[in-house]
Design a protein around this motif. Structure first.
Motif, PDB file in Angstrom:
ATOM      1  N   GLY A   1      27.948 -12.229 -24.530  1.00  0.00           N
ATOM      2  CA  GLY A   1      29.291 -11.863 -24.969  1.00  0.00           C
ATOM      3  C   GLY A   1      29.355 -10.619 -25.812  1.00  0.00           C
TER       4      GLY A   1
ATOM      5  N   ALA B   1      32.915  -8.778 -25.658  1.00  0.00           N
ATOM      6  CA  ALA B   1      33.639  -8.671 -24.393  1.00  0.00           C
ATOM      7  C   ALA B   1      34.955  -9.433 -24.454  1.00  0.00           C
ATOM      8  CB  ALA B   1      32.765  -9.192 -23.254  1.00  0.00           C
ATOM      9  N   ASP B   2      34.990 -10.562 -25.195  1.00  0.00           N
ATOM     10  CA  ASP B   2      36.194 -11.372 -25.345  1.00  0.00           C
ATOM     11  C   ASP B   2      36.428 -11.617 -26.828  1.00  0.00           C
ATOM     12  OD1 ASP B   2      38.309 -13.053 -25.225  1.00  0.00           O
ATOM     13  OD2 ASP B   2      37.332 -14.629 -24.052  1.00  0.00           O
TER      14      ASP B   2
ATOM     15  N   ALA C   1      38.412 -13.417 -28.302  1.00  0.00           N
ATOM     16  CA  ALA C   1      38.697 -14.819 -28.617  1.00  0.00           C
ATOM     17  C   ALA C   1      37.442 -15.599 -28.952  1.00  0.00           C
ATOM     18  CB  ALA C   1      39.438 -15.477 -27.459  1.00  0.00           C
ATOM     19  N   ASP C   2      36.275 -15.069 -28.599  1.00  0.00           N
ATOM     20  CA  ASP C   2      35.011 -15.766 -28.860  1.00  0.00           C
ATOM     21  C   ASP C   2      34.393 -15.357 -30.192  1.00  0.00           C
ATOM     22  OD1 ASP C   2      35.192 -17.065 -26.448  1.00  0.00           O
ATOM     23  OD2 ASP C   2      34.003 -15.580 -25.355  1.00  0.00           O
TER      24      ASP C   2
END
Length: 770
Positions: free
Chosen positions: A88, A210-211, A213-214
């Motif tokens: 990620g 990359a996200d 939200a993580d």
């Protein structure tokens, strides 16, 4: 028999003539409606500007700089590069060596983090606003983060000194960053060449995900890879965004809330004005029907009339906001200037006024629909008085020889319950919002006048650069008679359970001289392992007062019993505070890093700060405690403007109620004169009835506004992490003044039209009765 429907041309001309005559008869009411609409729309537009100003600058910088979603500070020996291989993680910044230092320029000092940056990074890239980037030919050159540069009043070319050493640094440039800005509680960011970081105390690495939200999961994985003992502090993009938005978002929420409330109140006021006007013009409406106006034409007359008023006020508000908004002093003007350069500015400038016009049009349609249902043949008015027969209480009051105008006025206000309650309800809404606004004003004022009750019992923070030991600093502080108490303390970053972020663990005061917390719940921490926590910390850990919480400081676990919730205005409330003795029990080598000073009443903190700085011969950093109310100063002007708009709406509703009451009382004038009442006594009946209506609205608005204001303010405090318990009620004197102004204003406004009706000619009275 009614005439046939009017043709299109005749109907338009007749509608225009009716609208023109109605405008001439109600100029004052129309002016108030236009001004109230303009004030409401201006409030909503300013709220929109503040929301855009709060979110866009940070988001723009974060996007342009390809900001890191997570910044992790570690010990120098940690393998920070291992985090780049986590799932990620799309890119990294660093790791960079860091050094904590204090810099000074022209007598102003600030704590900073020197970050060794060999080249302009691609992730978390500083956006230069002045000067140039670091040049290897200038090994002592630095670039300052813009908020730090503003605090130091530094510009490219200035020399920064490091107190306690002979080193100097030259400011080569100033840059914006999406990382948390400088404050007395947050070290400023200084980019320097690696050779300038001579005594590194740690390192920092930024992770771009990359996200986004993580973020929590990524932090947890990173701490697991590095080891909890190697992690010093973690900051995320959500925290930076929240800190950047700060008080601007709160100002926008307040403006938006009151703007919408005022819009609803204005809609009800327009509805009441039209309904009252229809009741007073039943014969005129019947005449319109009789000469050929269709129900649709009658409805359109009222609808288009008030849509024109609303459109005029909305357009005036939009034009004034667009032309003069950026000239408003302070943050509001800056917000409008930034907002005018945003992509959605033109859309918002059109949608907000249009939405207000449509809402007022909806309320107008509901009221005007009744006008279309008026029969073309005038219906005889009921012979019975509007108030109906006297109640038993009224008859007993007259039997006790109470003044007849007073008794009849109270009876008139209470009669016709449905209509009277509707009038009271419409007048209550703006008064209720005024009480809420006064509660917000009082809360801000309490932050300024009594900061000790709002989580700020101390006024100054003192730190030594190491040249003075703790005993010397303590003696220096004790020697100043203006210092009431000095509380030694230390603040460290601690990992929360789950290792998804860091919080502030503060040890301050001793058991012999405990720190004076501002408690909203529970009790003070007195025994071993007892602590108090801010609302933000309790929310983060999903904990309550009475729970035991575990956190990690380096590789040392710390288990504390939360015995109270403190009002904590710093670090978004993510603070747990215990005594310095409790932290020393877990780490005997821990020493105080600063002192917080409680000053004697009436002492100017700036004078004490200057005196201590001089007495320390440059070895003491003295900072004033940051008061959240300092950033809310523009809110006072906002609240004052909103109160003026709400008062205007209340005035419109009051004039409507007075006009309706006077018209409906005209048919009672003959009967009252027949029983021997003078025009002055008849006037007193109407004045008393209007005053009673206003008094009922004042009592209802106060009774509903006080708990509502407290709940809204505490809800805002809870969402910001400060916590509930900060709301303050307005003083009884202030509430009494507002109530008296409303009641006396109603009495004075009703006296002139009531007196004119009571002294009307007999022919006029007979025509009103007919």
């Amino acid at each position: 028999m009614a005439a046939g429907p009017l043709g299109r041309g005749s109907g338009v001309r007749g509608s225009l003539r009716w609208a023109h005559s109605d405008l001439r008869a109600h100029r004052g009411e129309v002016l108030f409606l236009v001004l109230a609409t303009a004030g409401i729309v201006a409030s909503l537009l300013l709220a929109t500007a503040l929301f855009g100003y709060a979110t866009n600058p940070w988001q723009r910088i974060f996007t342009q700089a390809r900001g890191a979603h997570v910044w992790i500070h570690t010990v120098p020996s940690a393998d920070a590069r291992a985090t780049a291989r986590l799932d990620g993680v799309a890119a990294v910044a660093g790791p960079y060596r860091t050094e904590s230092a204090t810099v000074a320029v022209r007598g102003t000092r600030a704590s900073v983090e020197l970050r060794g940056t060999p080249r302009l990074p691609s992730v978390g890239r500083p956006l230069l606003t002045a000067g140039h980037w670091l040049d290897p030919a200038e090994p002592d050159g630095v670039v300052l983060e813009s908020s730090l540069a503003r605090a130091l009043l530094a510009e490219p070319g200035d020399n920064l000194t490091l107190p306690g050493s002979a080193r100097t640094l030259t400011v080569e440039g100033i840059a914006d960053s999406a990382e948390p800005h400088y404050s007395p509680d947050q070290p400023g960011l200084v980019w320097a060449l690696p050779s300038a970081v001579r005594s590194p105390g740690g390192q920092v690495i930024g992770l771009r995900l990359a996200d986004p939200a993580d973020t929590d999961y990524a932090v947890q994985r990173a701490v697991t890879v590095l080891g909890a003992g190697a992690v010093g502090e973690v900051s995320t993009w959500q925290q930076a965004r929240s800190a950047a938005q700060g008080d601007n978002r709160l100002l926008g929420q307040v403006l938006g809330l009151f703007g919408l409330g005022a819009l609803i109140a204005a809609g009800f006021a327009v509805h009441g004005a039209i309904a009252t006007r229809i009741r007073g013009h039943l014969r005129d409406l019947s005449v319109l029907k009789a000469i050929g106006f269709t129900p649709g034409q009658v409805v359109r007359i009222f609808l288009l009339q008030h849509l024109a008023y609303a459109l005029l006020g909305s357009m005036a508000a939009a034009a004034l906001t667009e032309a003069l908004g950026r000239r408003i002093p302070g943050r509001l003007g800056d917000a409008v200037g930034v907002w005018q350069g945003l992509p959605g500015h033109t859309v918002a400038l059109s949608v907000v006024p249009l939405g207000a016009v449509l809402f007022i049009g909806l309320t107008t349609t509901l009221a005007a629909w009744r006008a279309g249902r008026v029969p073309p043949v005038p219906v005889p008015r009921p012979a019975a008085p509007v108030g109906g027969r006297l109640t038993g209480a009224a008859r007993r009051a007259l039997g006790l020889r109470l003044p007849a105008p007073l008794v009849l006025g109270v009876h008139k206000a209470c009669a016709g319950r449905g209509r009277s309650l509707a009038t009271v309800a419409r007048l209550t809404l703006p008064l209720l919002l005024i009480v809420v606004a006064l509660s917000a004003w009082t809360t801000i004022d309490r932050f300024h006048s009594h900061p000790d009750r709002m989580g700020l019992p101390t006024a100054l923070t003192v730190r030594s650069d190491g040249a003075l030991d703790a005993s010397a600093v303590g003696a220096l502080l004790a020697g100043d008679h203006r210092v009431a108490a000095a509380y030694p303390g230390v603040e460290v970053a601690a990992l929360v359970p789950g290792q998804t972020g860091t919080i502030a663990l503060r040890g301050i005061g001793t058991r012999a001289e405990p720190y004076p917390y501002a408690l909203a719940e529970g009790r003070a921490a007195r025994g071993p392992d007892e602590a108090v926590a801010g609302q933000g910390l309790l929310d983060l850990l999903d904990a309550r007062v009475g729970d035991w919480v575990r956190m990690t400081v380096g590789d040392r676990p710390q288990i504390l019993h939360i015995v109270g919730r403190s009002i904590e205005p710093q670090n978004a409330g993510r603070v747990v505070t215990t005594s310095l003795d409790t932290l020393r029990a877990n780490d005997p080598e821990l020493t105080g890093a600063f002192y917080q000073l409680r000053l004697r009443p009436g002492v100017d903190p700036r004078q004490v700060a200057g005196a201590l700085t001089r007495a320390g011969h440059g070895h003491l950093d003295v900072h004033r405690m940051t008061n959240p109310a300092d950033g809310l100063s523009p809110l006072r002007a906002v609240v004052a403007g909103l109160i003026a708009v709400l008062a205007l709406i209340g005035l419109v509703e009051l004039l409507t109620a007075i006009g309706g009451g006077v018209r409906e009382g005209e048919r009672d004038v003959l009967a009252l004169k027949a029983i021997g009442m003078s025009p002055r006594q008849i006037t007193a009946i109407t004045v008393t009835a209007t005053s009673c209506t206003a008094l009922a609205a004042v009592l209802a608005g106060t009774a509903l506004g006080l708990p509502l204001g407290r709940r809204l303010i505490d809800a805002q405090g809870g969402s910001s992490g400060i916590g509930a318990g900060i709301a303050q009620y307005p003083s009884p004197v202030l509430l009494l003044s507002v109530g008296l102004a409303a009641v006396l204003g109603a009495a004075l406004l009703s006296a002139l039209p009531a007196g004119r009706a009571a002294r009307g000619r007999l022919a006029d009275t007979l025509s009103a009765v007919a």
